[in-house]
Design an enzyme around this catalytic site. Structure first.
Site, PDB file in Angstrom:
ATOM      1  N   CYS A 153       0.829  -1.202   0.000  1.00  0.00           N
ATOM      2  CA  CYS A 153       0.000   0.000   0.000  1.00  0.00           C
ATOM      3  C   CYS A 153       0.866   1.255   0.000  1.00  0.00           C
ATOM      4  O   CYS A 153       2.062   1.205   0.260  1.00  0.00           O
ATOM      5  CB  CYS A 153      -0.980   0.011   1.168  1.00  0.00           C
ATOM      6  N   CYS A 154       0.210   2.367  -0.349  1.00  0.00           N
ATOM      7  CA  CYS A 154       0.868   3.665  -0.394  1.00  0.00           C
ATOM      8  C   CYS A 154       1.997   3.654  -1.423  1.00  0.00           C
ATOM      9  O   CYS A 154       1.785   3.300  -2.574  1.00  0.00           O
ATOM     10  CB  CYS A 154       1.355   4.048   1.010  1.00  0.00           C
ATOM     11  N   ILE A 155       3.225   3.980  -1.035  1.00  0.00           N
ATOM     12  CA  ILE A 155       4.358   4.021  -1.959  1.00  0.00           C
ATOM     13  C   ILE A 155       4.981   2.656  -2.184  1.00  0.00           C
ATOM     14  O   ILE A 155       5.729   2.449  -3.150  1.00  0.00           O
ATOM     15  CB  ILE A 155       5.431   5.019  -1.437  1.00  0.00           C
ATOM     16  N   PRO A 157       4.021  -0.131  -3.526  1.00  0.00           N
ATOM     17  CA  PRO A 157       3.909  -0.801  -4.830  1.00  0.00           C
ATOM     18  C   PRO A 157       5.100  -0.573  -5.764  1.00  0.00           C
ATOM     19  O   PRO A 157       5.326  -1.379  -6.678  1.00  0.00           O
ATOM     20  CB  PRO A 157       2.619  -0.207  -5.410  1.00  0.00           C
ATOM     21  N   THR A 216      -3.191  -0.844  -2.842  1.00  0.00           N
ATOM     22  CA  THR A 216      -4.176   0.191  -2.529  1.00  0.00           C
ATOM     23  C   THR A 216      -3.433   1.498  -2.234  1.00  0.00           C
ATOM     24  O   THR A 216      -2.317   1.475  -1.707  1.00  0.00           O
ATOM     25  CB  THR A 216      -5.063  -0.244  -1.338  1.00  0.00           C
TER      26      THR A 216
END
Length: 245
Positions: A153-155, A157, A216
């Protein structure tokens, strides 16, 4: 290094309960600007607990890139260890990332925070030309080869985008939209690394079914906390469903 007494206590911690999904959660420090985003880590752990999973937390035993004063938003003149700082979130129950293997778990989840872009990789400095630390590259590759789900999630990925070119991930929208998506430029970097960026709302998760990658946006979006919590919840639910347990 962690005290021997603490290491001995992990023996009970690492024994898995039969029939429960075993999920490794990889942390990158403690604090949004130089480590793991604490709200994201907490949300992941809450949703894993609610989903009946057994979470085990890991972090690399390496120095942080730097330490940020979270009041001033500026680097401070001190050094800290990623594993030791991550133990704050794990309430002391943390294991060295070098001991994480896909064979021992059903899935892996990595929360965001700048630690993913500074300590697990150097994306914060080199963008699309970044490198991922060896143990993160190893575990992502292992879980992918074993066809076990990976949640980010967030950065975070960007880690999968770098290690597994061609995968589908999301960090939300691709335009800043007046500041609602302040890190929208990350989508272009993901595409430049050879991955596919999929536009998603903050309270949703994108599933790359072929590669079992679930992502996400979380705090890539400026929004209310419960929307971020809901998106992380969908990500966790999708990861657990992909384990087949």
């Amino acid at each position: 290094m962690l005290p021997a007494a603490r290491a001995l206590s992990f023996r009970r911690f690492v024994s898995a309960a039969p029939g429960r999904p075993r999920v490794a959660v990889v942390l990158s420090g403690c604090g949004v600007f130089d480590g793991t985003e604490i709200h994201e880590a907490s949300a992941i752990l809450v949703h894993l607990s609610r989903g009946g999973a057994e979470a085990k937390m890991y972090a690399p035993n390496i120095p942080q890139m730097h330490v940020v004063d979270h009041v001033k938003g500026e680097p401070s003149e001190e050094s800290r260890n990623v594993l030791v700082e991550s133990a704050r979130i794990a309430r002391g129950r943390i294991l060295d990332l070098e001991g994480l293997y896909a064979r021992d778990h059903d899935a892996i989840i990595i929360p965001g925070g700048f630690g993913a872009a500074k300590n697990l990789s150097n994306f914060a400095v080199d963008g699309k030309d970044c490198h991922v630390i060896p143990d993160i590259e190893r575990v992502i590759t292992e879980f992918h080869r074993a066809q076990k789900p990976i949640g980010l999630c967030c950065i975070a990925p960007v880690l999968a985008a770098k290690v597994l070119p061609g995968v589908e991930v999301t960090v939300g929208h691709e335009e800043e939209e007046g500041g609602k998506w302040p890190y929208a430029g990350t989508a272009a970097a993901i595409c430049a690394m050879g991955a596919k960026h999929m536009v998603s709302e903050v309270d949703r998760a994108h599933v790359d079914s072929e590669n079992k990658i679930v992502t996400t946006p979380a705090f890539m979006c400026e929004t209310k906390l419960h929307h971020i919590f809901d998106g992380i919840g969908e990500m966790v639910q999708r990861v657990l469903k992909l384990t087949g347990k």
